[in-house]
Design an enzyme around this catalytic site. Structure first.
Site, PDB file in Angstrom:
ATOM      1  N   LYS A  26       0.821  -1.217   0.000  1.00  0.00           N
ATOM      2  CA  LYS A  26       0.000   0.000   0.000  1.00  0.00           C
ATOM      3  C   LYS A  26       0.853   1.264   0.000  1.00  0.00           C
ATOM      4  O   LYS A  26       0.648   2.159  -0.812  1.00  0.00           O
ATOM      5  CB  LYS A  26      -0.928   0.022   1.219  1.00  0.00           C
ATOM      6  CG  LYS A  26      -1.927  -1.098   1.279  1.00  0.00           C
ATOM      7  CD  LYS A  26      -2.742  -1.074   2.544  1.00  0.00           C
ATOM      8  CE  LYS A  26      -1.931  -1.070   3.804  1.00  0.00           C
ATOM      9  NZ  LYS A  26      -1.061  -2.241   4.017  1.00  0.00           N
ATOM     10  N   THR A  27       1.800   1.335   0.931  1.00  0.00           N
ATOM     11  CA  THR A  27       2.640   2.526   1.022  1.00  0.00           C
ATOM     12  C   THR A  27       3.519   2.662  -0.209  1.00  0.00           C
ATOM     13  O   THR A  27       3.736   3.767  -0.714  1.00  0.00           O
ATOM     14  CB  THR A  27       3.477   2.493   2.316  1.00  0.00           C
ATOM     15  OG1 THR A  27       2.582   2.457   3.435  1.00  0.00           O
ATOM     16  CG2 THR A  27       4.382   3.701   2.429  1.00  0.00           C
ATOM     17  N   GLU A  93      -1.395   5.444   6.176  1.00  0.00           N
ATOM     18  CA  GLU A  93      -1.859   4.842   7.425  1.00  0.00           C
ATOM     19  C   GLU A  93      -3.177   5.460   7.889  1.00  0.00           C
ATOM     20  O   GLU A  93      -3.363   5.803   9.059  1.00  0.00           O
ATOM     21  CB  GLU A  93      -0.788   4.943   8.510  1.00  0.00           C
ATOM     22  CG  GLU A  93       0.532   4.294   8.158  1.00  0.00           C
ATOM     23  CD  GLU A  93       0.489   2.773   8.016  1.00  0.00           C
ATOM     24  OE1 GLU A  93      -0.569   2.164   8.277  1.00  0.00           O
ATOM     25  OE2 GLU A  93       1.520   2.190   7.636  1.00  0.00           O
ATOM     26  N   TYR A 177       3.243  -9.173  12.963  1.00  0.00           N
ATOM     27  CA  TYR A 177       2.200  -9.457  11.976  1.00  0.00           C
ATOM     28  C   TYR A 177       2.734 -10.292  10.815  1.00  0.00           C
ATOM     29  O   TYR A 177       3.922 -10.220  10.493  1.00  0.00           O
ATOM     30  CB  TYR A 177       1.645  -8.147  11.398  1.00  0.00           C
ATOM     31  CG  TYR A 177       0.956  -7.283  12.415  1.00  0.00           C
ATOM     32  CD1 TYR A 177      -0.369  -7.516  12.770  1.00  0.00           C
ATOM     33  CD2 TYR A 177       1.619  -6.230  13.018  1.00  0.00           C
ATOM     34  CE1 TYR A 177      -1.011  -6.720  13.698  1.00  0.00           C
ATOM     35  CE2 TYR A 177       0.989  -5.422  13.955  1.00  0.00           C
ATOM     36  CZ  TYR A 177      -0.324  -5.679  14.288  1.00  0.00           C
ATOM     37  OH  TYR A 177      -0.952  -4.884  15.212  1.00  0.00           O
ATOM     38  N   CYS A 184      -6.054 -19.650   6.288  1.00  0.00           N
ATOM     39  CA  CYS A 184      -4.983 -19.677   7.293  1.00  0.00           C
ATOM     40  C   CYS A 184      -5.226 -18.668   8.411  1.00  0.00           C
ATOM     41  O   CYS A 184      -4.863 -18.889   9.565  1.00  0.00           O
ATOM     42  CB  CYS A 184      -3.628 -19.449   6.628  1.00  0.00           C
ATOM     43  SG  CYS A 184      -3.143 -20.789   5.509  1.00  0.00           S
TER      44      CYS A 184
END
EC number: 2.7.1.21
Length: 190
Positions: A26-27, A93, A177, A184
């Protein structure tokens, strides 16, 4: 919400949202779009939430360590005061911003500004995250990016938290993370 009326012939802006799980790029995509804007010599202003100090206090930094200068802000309404004469606004963000962010983005778009927002669409429990659902509803353009599940190699849309912390906002990287596919992710949370 008060929206200033547009004068005849004025441009109307729009909202673009880049969303997905952690490690989906994304960034990186936000930085790519903002660099193209800079190459076109358009006036750009870039913001991030002040709470995000993982890589740098005043830069947006991708996991690939690409970066671009930004202004850290504590509240979404600061964007209206700090945007100046920008033609394009970048926001990273977005999930960490307050619930006023979608309205602020609306106001910026009505001013004729292209608003590009990046953020997690779901939290670590797979629930809609912060102001992102409202931003997705208001956006003219949406790009959903995916990572690769670290367990099975399928497409990953979830950010699986590997620790037992239960607060919604917990800044972290690969130590906390990992991207997972639906199957999963559910297996890890059962």
């Amino acid at each position: 919400m008060f929206i200033e009326p547009m004068m005849p012939g004025e441009n109307i802006g729009w909202i673009e949202v880049i969303c997905g799980s952690m490690f989906s790029g994304k960034t990186e995509e936000l930085i790519r779009r903002l660099r193209r804007v800079q190459i076109a010599q358009q006036k750009v202003q870039i913001f991030k939430p002040a709470v995000d100090v993982r890589y740098h206090e005043q830069h947006i930094v991708s996991h690939d360590e690409n970066s671009i200068p930004s202004i850290p802000v504590h509240h979404s309404h600061q964007l209206l005061l700090l945007c100046g004469d920008a033609q394009v606004i970048g926001i990273d963000e977005a999930q960490f911003f307050d619930e006023g962010l979608p309205e602020v983005c609306d106001q910026l778009a009505y001013r004729g500004i292209r608003v590009i927002v990046a953020g997690l669409d779901m939290d670590y429990q797979g629930r809609p995250f912060g102001p992102m659902p409202a931003l997705l509803a208001k956006a003219e353009y949406i790009t959903k990016l995916h990572a690769i599940c670290v367990r099975c190699g399928n497409i990953a849309s979830y950010s699986y938290r590997k620790t037992s912390h239960d607060q919604t906002i917990l800044l972290g990287e690969k130590d906390i993370y990992e991207p997972r596919c639906r199957k999963c992710f559910m297996e890890g949370n059962s």
